[in-house]
Scaffold this active site. Structure first.
Site, PDB file in Angstrom:
ATOM      1  N   ASP A   1      -6.612  -6.132   4.736  1.00 31.49           N
ATOM      2  CA  ASP A   1      -5.987  -4.810   4.699  1.00 31.49           C
ATOM      3  C   ASP A   1      -6.024  -4.215   6.096  1.00 31.49           C
ATOM      4  OD1 ASP A   1      -5.136  -2.270   4.083  1.00 31.49           O
ATOM      5  OD2 ASP A   1      -6.809  -1.784   2.748  1.00 31.49           O
ATOM      6  N   GLY A   2      -4.836  -4.038   6.661  1.00 27.14           N
ATOM      7  CA  GLY A   2      -4.735  -3.400   7.964  1.00 27.14           C
ATOM      8  C   GLY A   2      -3.948  -4.244   8.943  1.00 27.14           C
TER       9      GLY A   2
ATOM     10  N   HIS B   1      -8.437   1.031  -3.884  1.00 25.89           N
ATOM     11  CA  HIS B   1      -9.347   0.879  -2.736  1.00 25.89           C
ATOM     12  C   HIS B   1     -10.028   2.211  -2.487  1.00 25.89           C
ATOM     13  CE1 HIS B   1      -9.606  -0.061   1.882  1.00 25.89           C
ATOM     14  NE2 HIS B   1     -10.800   0.025   1.308  1.00 25.89           N
TER      15      HIS B   1
ATOM     16  N   HIS C   1      -1.365  -1.522  -4.129  1.00 27.64           N
ATOM     17  CA  HIS C   1      -2.619  -1.102  -3.495  1.00 27.64           C
ATOM     18  C   HIS C   1      -2.623   0.415  -3.361  1.00 27.64           C
ATOM     19  CE1 HIS C   1      -6.145  -1.912  -0.925  1.00 27.64           C
ATOM     20  NE2 HIS C   1      -5.684  -0.979  -0.103  1.00 27.64           N
TER      21      HIS C   1
ATOM     22  N   GLY D   1      -8.895   4.286   7.117  1.00 28.33           N
ATOM     23  CA  GLY D   1      -8.612   5.702   7.309  1.00 28.33           C
ATOM     24  C   GLY D   1      -7.150   6.032   7.514  1.00 28.33           C
TER      25      GLY D   1
ATOM     26  N   SER E   1       0.840  -1.201   0.000  1.00 32.33           N
ATOM     27  CA  SER E   1       0.000   0.000   0.000  1.00 32.33           C
ATOM     28  C   SER E   1       0.869   1.242   0.000  1.00 32.33           C
ATOM     29  CB  SER E   1      -0.899   0.017   1.231  1.00 32.33           C
ATOM     30  OG  SER E   1      -1.458   1.301   1.394  1.00 32.33           O
TER      31      SER E   1
ATOM     32  N   GLY F   1      -2.930   4.317   8.021  1.00 33.79           N
ATOM     33  CA  GLY F   1      -1.976   3.224   8.079  1.00 33.79           C
ATOM     34  C   GLY F   1      -1.462   3.050   9.498  1.00 33.79           C
ATOM     35  N   GLY F   2      -0.776   1.948   9.709  1.00 30.84           N
ATOM     36  CA  GLY F   2      -0.069   1.753  10.968  1.00 30.84           C
ATOM     37  C   GLY F   2      -0.909   1.342  12.157  1.00 30.84           C
TER      38      GLY F   2
END
Ligand code: DX5
Ligand code: ZN
Length: 235
Positions: A184-185, A76, A43, A151, A19, A153-154
């Site tokens: 995702d995440g 996305h 992504h 919303g 991503s 990253g991280g």
């Protein structure tokens, strides 16, 4: 449309989709070039400041990147009104778009994506039930199970999503559908093992790739962990 496969064991390709949300936006083309030997998907996280509280990129950035990359752009759309932007993203070079089931009008959006020649993805937030996805499984190519609230990253991986991933895979297998199940995440070398076991095969990773000293090595490490987990289950 998801392909129908009559073989008893459906094993869709394992792949990492780095991503770019966690990449250096000042040097995106270089960041993408750095991971390109390790994967065939990228992504692209699109946020509108409304469906999610953050703002990221739009079609002009996708078009600029397209000139530098042949990767599959997995786009996305974390936006409230995807119908308005699907064509601009397709024209900019998106290969597949994923819309969120929470924004509604899902059947019409699927038709619109098909008509535009996009590969079709449908995403669900962590607290959205399997039943919201179920009516559409035979009309999409990819289901994205968010393993964080979208919303940013991280964030930390949410293990409570694992049963839903397994439900989607079981339903796809029962219907003979070779469906990509993307997560995702919070995906890294460790959490990818659990999601692979649950049935996911496309692994979005932002901070676990681009916040590392060796992004390409990180992509390889995540794919290796998933491959070993699948081989272990198969043997
Ligand atoms: C979050 C985005 C993700 C994000 C993942 O809303 O959809 O694609 O980049 O980042 P990590 O891998 O850091 O959780
Ligand atoms: Zn994403």
């Amino acid at each position: 449309m998801a392909t129908v496969d009559s073989s008893p064991t459906l094993a869709p390709t394992l792949r990492v989709a780095p991503s770019i949300l966690s990449a250096d936006f000042g040097s995106l083309a270089d960041a993408v070039a750095g991971i390109t030997p390790g994967t065939d998907w990228l992504h692209v996280d699109v946020m509108d400041g409304h469906f999610v509280p953050n703002l990221t990129i739009g079609p002009p950035v996708v078009a600029s990147l397209r000139a530098h990359s042949d990767l599959y752009f997995d786009t996305h759309l974390m936006i409230t009104d995807p119908a308005r932007y699907l064509e601009p993203f397709r024209d900019a070079g998106a290969d597949g778009c994923t819309v969120h089931v929470e924004v509604g009008e899902t059947a019409a959006l699927i038709t619109q994506m098909r008509d535009l020649g996009l590969r079709v993805g449908l995403a669900a937030n962590p607290d959205t039930a399997f039943e919201a996805l179920e009516p559409f499984l035979d009309r999409v190519d990819l289901v994205l199970c968010m393993t964080v609230f979208p919303g940013f990253g991280g964030q930390s991986f949410m293990g409570e999503v694992l049963p839903k991933i397994a439900q989607v895979r079981a339903a796809a297998d029962a219907a003979g559908l070779t469906l990509d199940i993307e997560v995702d995440g919070g995906i890294d070398e460790r959490t990818v093992v659990d999601v692979t076991r649950a049935g996911a095969n496309v692994f979005v990773a932002g901070s676990a790739v681009f916040n590392r000293d060796d992004p390409l090595g990180a992509v390889s490490g995540i794919l290796r962990a998933a491959t070993e987990e699948r081989a272990g289950v198969a043997s």
